[in-house]
Design an enzyme around this catalytic site. Structure first.
Site, PDB file in Angstrom:
ATOM      1  N   ILE A 109      24.532 -42.605  -0.761  1.00  0.00           N
ATOM      2  CA  ILE A 109      25.788 -43.076  -1.351  1.00  0.00           C
ATOM      3  C   ILE A 109      26.972 -42.743  -0.448  1.00  0.00           C
ATOM      4  CG2 ILE A 109      27.317 -42.876  -3.363  1.00  0.00           C
ATOM      5  CD1 ILE A 109      24.666 -41.667  -4.784  1.00  0.00           C
ATOM      6  N   TYR A 166      18.122 -44.866  -4.364  1.00  0.00           N
ATOM      7  CA  TYR A 166      19.243 -44.251  -3.647  1.00  0.00           C
ATOM      8  C   TYR A 166      19.500 -42.844  -4.176  1.00  0.00           C
ATOM      9  CZ  TYR A 166      22.146 -45.173  -7.776  1.00  0.00           C
ATOM     10  OH  TYR A 166      22.661 -45.183  -9.048  1.00  0.00           O
ATOM     11  N   CYS A 167      20.156 -42.023  -3.333  1.00  0.00           N
ATOM     12  CA  CYS A 167      20.577 -40.678  -3.739  1.00  0.00           C
ATOM     13  C   CYS A 167      21.841 -40.336  -2.950  1.00  0.00           C
ATOM     14  CB  CYS A 167      19.463 -39.658  -3.520  1.00  0.00           C
ATOM     15  SG  CYS A 167      18.870 -39.569  -1.819  1.00  0.00           S
ATOM     16  N   THR A 168      22.308 -39.104  -3.036  1.00  0.00           N
ATOM     17  CA  THR A 168      23.609 -38.745  -2.456  1.00  0.00           C
ATOM     18  C   THR A 168      23.671 -38.966  -0.949  1.00  0.00           C
ATOM     19  OG1 THR A 168      23.754 -37.045  -4.162  1.00  0.00           O
ATOM     20  CG2 THR A 168      25.383 -36.954  -2.393  1.00  0.00           C
TER      21      THR A 168
END
Length: 322
Positions: free
Chosen positions: A207, A178-180
């Site tokens: 996220i 996952y990332c922003t």
């Protein structure tokens, strides 16, 4: 009136002819609209965060979606009390996210399986599953999914090497990443598959989308989500707020990021307002006494006042050790 402004976060991997010219034209378009923000343009697509009024951002989204290349682009929308940026920048880059791979990954051809927030929430709790944070260490330190691995990296391009060095931790596992907002995982998950990891999934929309999902409501996220604008961070978990950030100087729970006042250092540190004043916003003694210390300049401190604070700090540290 509150929240008359919005922040848009978006990206799209799509071929753009003559990206340099596109960037130049796009900057004028954004300035004419009155937007502020940071947009990267490459031959492989576009990645941006912009802020503006509701009317300005509506016009921007409408214009973008009228272009066949961006008609299905997803915009993540946050309400804001004002602009999240000071200026408007549109820059041409070789890559939207810097991995510098010998053989580049095209996410339209190779990427991990997309998981919607509820699917990601459930997958995180399954056995033989490893959750890898695809962001930088300072982003992780402010907030992350419970139990996620923290790669010891300062920049995204260091991630492939970190994975190769820690391959044994991931082999034979289901990998969730996952990332922003999702853009880094598009390439990173594709790279993982190319490296031979078979079961690779990514959080669709990142996220930011997870925190707004009405079903999961950000559950299993601890801390806040670091963002690359003047807000610095945004909340994610709507059910409970657990502070995971630790004050750089005292280790106490804290979620306030500042930059070291020495412009040659500029290190990001989590620091309370009280400790910012106590330590002159310097991450080391050298940074505190640096001739160009910005904290000293901002507060108009004389040499005598600086010395007085440094002496007091020395006394406090001496007392704590004895």
């Amino acid at each position: 009136m509150k929240n008359q402004y919005r922040v848009l976060l978006y990206y799209k991997y799509v071929h753009i002819d003559n990206p340099e010219q596109f960037a130049e034209d796009h900057l004028k378009f954004c300035k004419d609209l009155g937007l502020k923000g940071r947009i990267l343009v490459a031959g492989e697509g576009i990645n941006g965060t912009v802020s503006g009024t509701v009317e300005q951002t509506d016009r921007y989204m409408s214009e973008m979606k009228s272009d066949p290349r961006f008609e299905d682009m997803v915009f993540k929308i946050d309400e804001s009390e004002g602009h999240a940026f000071k200026k408007m920048h549109v820059r041409h880059r070789d890559e939207l996210v810097t991995l510098r791979l010998e053989d580049d990954i095209d996410p339209n051809e190779l990427t991990g399986k997309y998981l919607e927030p509820k699917e990601f929430y459930e997958a995180m709790q399954q056995e033989d599953t490893i959750v890898v944070d695809a962001r930088n260490d300072y982003e992780y330190d402010l907030g992350h999914f419970r139990g996620a691995i923290r790669p010891d990296i300062k920049a995204f391009r260091e991630l492939p090497e970190w994975i190769r060095d820690n391959k044994e931790k991931l082999e034979g596992k289901k990998i969730l990443t996952y990332c922003t907002g999702g853009i880094r995982c598009e390439k990173f998950s594709g790279w993982l598959k190319k490296e031979g990891f078979e079961d690779v999934s990514q959080l669709h929309g990142g996220i930011v989308t997870y925190g707004k999902d009405p079903e999961v409501q950000g559950e299993l996220w601890d801390g806040k989500c670091y963002v690359f604008d003047e807000r610095i961070s945004v909340p994610v978990n709507q059910k409970e707020h657990v502070i995971v950030g630790k004050d750089y100087f005292t280790g106490e729970p804290c979620e306030r990021y500042v930059n070291c006042a020495n412009p040659e250092c500029n290190k990001q540190i989590i620091c309370s307002e009280e400790n910012e004043h106590r330590y002159l916003r310097g991450c080391t003694h050298e940074c505190r006494v640096h001739p160009r210390n910005l904290y000293v300049k901002e507060h108009g401190l004389s040499e005598e006042e600086v010395q007085e604070r440094l002496e007091k700090l020395k006394e406090e540290e001496h007392a704590a050790q004895s």
